[in-house]
Design a protein around this motif. Sequence first.
Motif, PDB file in Angstrom:
ATOM      1  N   ALA A 253       1.210  -1.291   0.339  1.00  0.00           N
ATOM      2  CA  ALA A 253       0.375   0.308   0.343  1.00  0.00           C
ATOM      3  C   ALA A 253       1.229   1.220   0.002  1.00  0.00           C
ATOM      4  O   ALA A 253       0.392   2.464  -0.820  1.00  0.00           O
ATOM      5  CB  ALA A 253      -0.876  -0.158   1.352  1.00  0.00           C
ATOM      6  N   VAL A 254       1.988   1.598   0.884  1.00  0.00           N
ATOM      7  CA  VAL A 254       2.488   3.075   1.215  1.00  0.00           C
ATOM      8  C   VAL A 254       3.683   2.279  -0.329  1.00  0.00           C
ATOM      9  O   VAL A 254       3.663   3.317  -0.979  1.00  0.00           O
ATOM     10  CB  VAL A 254       3.404   2.466   2.400  1.00  0.00           C
ATOM     11  N   LEU A 255       3.954   1.005  -1.142  1.00  0.00           N
ATOM     12  CA  LEU A 255       4.935   1.224  -2.217  1.00  0.00           C
ATOM     13  C   LEU A 255       4.112   2.006  -2.946  1.00  0.00           C
ATOM     14  O   LEU A 255       4.592   2.543  -3.856  1.00  0.00           O
ATOM     15  CB  LEU A 255       5.712   0.019  -2.504  1.00  0.00           C
ATOM     16  N   LEU A 256       3.091   1.892  -3.981  1.00  0.00           N
ATOM     17  CA  LEU A 256       2.338   2.620  -4.704  1.00  0.00           C
ATOM     18  C   LEU A 256       1.582   3.422  -4.065  1.00  0.00           C
ATOM     19  O   LEU A 256       1.444   4.360  -5.303  1.00  0.00           O
ATOM     20  CB  LEU A 256       0.185   1.512  -4.527  1.00  0.00           C
ATOM     21  N   ALA A 257       1.554   4.178  -2.766  1.00  0.00           N
ATOM     22  CA  ALA A 257       1.736   6.121  -3.553  1.00  0.00           C
ATOM     23  C   ALA A 257       3.157   6.159  -3.298  1.00  0.00           C
ATOM     24  O   ALA A 257       3.222   7.163  -3.964  1.00  0.00           O
ATOM     25  CB  ALA A 257       1.728   5.703  -1.371  1.00  0.00           C
TER      26      ALA A 257
ATOM     27  N   SER B 295      -4.357 -12.089  -2.382  1.00  0.00           N
ATOM     28  CA  SER B 295      -3.420 -12.808  -1.589  1.00  0.00           C
ATOM     29  C   SER B 295      -2.985 -13.101  -2.818  1.00  0.00           C
ATOM     30  O   SER B 295      -1.516 -13.928  -2.443  1.00  0.00           O
ATOM     31  CB  SER B 295      -3.496 -13.566  -0.213  1.00  0.00           C
ATOM     32  N   ALA B 296      -3.631 -13.944  -3.712  1.00  0.00           N
ATOM     33  CA  ALA B 296      -3.376 -14.884  -4.605  1.00  0.00           C
ATOM     34  C   ALA B 296      -3.583 -14.041  -6.392  1.00  0.00           C
ATOM     35  O   ALA B 296      -3.069 -14.582  -6.988  1.00  0.00           O
ATOM     36  CB  ALA B 296      -4.180 -16.126  -4.307  1.00  0.00           C
ATOM     37  N   VAL B 297      -4.887 -13.430  -6.391  1.00  0.00           N
ATOM     38  CA  VAL B 297      -5.129 -13.091  -7.775  1.00  0.00           C
ATOM     39  C   VAL B 297      -4.065 -12.013  -8.261  1.00  0.00           C
ATOM     40  O   VAL B 297      -3.243 -11.610  -9.729  1.00  0.00           O
ATOM     41  CB  VAL B 297      -6.336 -13.139  -7.796  1.00  0.00           C
ATOM     42  N   THR B 298      -4.447 -11.299  -7.790  1.00  0.00           N
ATOM     43  CA  THR B 298      -3.816  -9.521  -8.059  1.00  0.00           C
ATOM     44  C   THR B 298      -2.147  -9.963  -8.169  1.00  0.00           C
ATOM     45  O   THR B 298      -1.462  -9.628  -8.890  1.00  0.00           O
ATOM     46  CB  THR B 298      -4.316  -8.745  -6.449  1.00  0.00           C
TER      47      THR B 298
ATOM     48  N   VAL C 228      -3.279  -0.550  -8.302  1.00  0.00           N
ATOM     49  CA  VAL C 228      -4.549   0.734  -7.617  1.00  0.00           C
ATOM     50  C   VAL C 228      -5.425  -0.202  -7.118  1.00  0.00           C
ATOM     51  O   VAL C 228      -6.209  -0.680  -6.017  1.00  0.00           O
ATOM     52  CB  VAL C 228      -4.292   1.982  -7.152  1.00  0.00           C
ATOM     53  N   ALA C 229      -5.990  -0.177  -7.842  1.00  0.00           N
ATOM     54  CA  ALA C 229      -7.973  -0.494  -7.970  1.00  0.00           C
ATOM     55  C   ALA C 229      -7.600  -1.904  -7.588  1.00  0.00           C
ATOM     56  O   ALA C 229      -8.022  -2.944  -6.348  1.00  0.00           O
ATOM     57  CB  ALA C 229      -8.564  -0.440  -9.428  1.00  0.00           C
ATOM     58  N   LEU C 230      -6.562  -2.882  -8.422  1.00  0.00           N
ATOM     59  CA  LEU C 230      -7.012  -4.037  -7.688  1.00  0.00           C
ATOM     60  C   LEU C 230      -6.364  -4.951  -6.501  1.00  0.00           C
ATOM     61  O   LEU C 230      -7.177  -5.797  -5.544  1.00  0.00           O
ATOM     62  CB  LEU C 230      -6.037  -5.619  -8.912  1.00  0.00           C
ATOM     63  N   LEU C 231      -5.462  -3.496  -5.148  1.00  0.00           N
ATOM     64  CA  LEU C 231      -5.443  -3.770  -3.794  1.00  0.00           C
ATOM     65  C   LEU C 231      -6.671  -3.491  -3.351  1.00  0.00           C
ATOM     66  O   LEU C 231      -6.720  -3.464  -2.721  1.00  0.00           O
ATOM     67  CB  LEU C 231      -3.745  -3.652  -3.740  1.00  0.00           C
TER      68      LEU C 231
END
Length: 313
Positions: A110-114, A278-281, A247-250
Amino acid sequence: MLNQTEVSEFILLGLTDIQGLQHFFFISFLLLYLTSLLGNGAIVTMVISEPRLHTPMYFFLGNLSCLDIFYSTVTVPKMLSGFLFGHQPISFGGCLAQLHFFHFLGSTEAVLLATMAYDRYVAICNPLRYTLVMSPRTCLLLAVASWSTGFVHAMVHSVMTSQLSFCGHNHIHHFFCDIKPLLNLACSSTSLNMTLLNVVTTSIALGPFTLIVLSYLYIISFLFYKVRSQEERWKPFSTCASHLTVVALLYIPVFFNYTPPASGSFPKRDVQVSLMYSAVTPALNPLIYTLRNQEVRSALKKMLGRKLFPGGK
């Protein structure tokens, strides 16, 4: 408490007890897991070996891919074992370790995407100062800050969960040890744990998400007010398409799972939502970046060419 037996292990009940579905899920999630390992592994290899990808954007992408390899490995192998051999026992220590690494890697992502959104903001809105602002030292510090934030967040939950007493029922209605189903099994008070889950975890999700939204609001306003040509507007924004998709997928499943109050019985919906991130993204992320990014596609072709035709130029 003296007459109660402390639980030394838990039983993960998994996704389903239906034999036919177990075989189908095993094949499906094994393919997803292999896709995650191969796809993210290829991106990490490309970022390291290809000089053209030695830029801040691909440095963070390499971190994301490395993270996704670990993230899926925390839960998927145990889930696959459950499909083959039925309900999976897991020790109390193993359960805490799985909980810790799952939240460590999830909050780090989450922080890395920011951080990646900030990188795109600087690249598009302040291109002349981009190399100065996003220097190698700055990129390294931002990456270390992302991983450290995730580690501290997970450590808080791990320590607090380890202080709880578990006695009697030890069946976890999930395919891995997550916080909410564990709190439902605790004999001691979980009010502080619930507060941490509702406040701290929600802040870890909403904080980076707010920074991502602000970054893209600045990018959109810059493109509309500073760039005249329609084509010139779309070209820089198109570089953000892969990031926005990830971002949307997470965040869509995370908001379903952790931002509502974590009280009441653990719903089956949460298990299904957890499968998504946990598995798809982790399996979809490398496909998204490979399909939508010309530089990554070119680097992949070059790398495959060297592997398949080592004597070629």
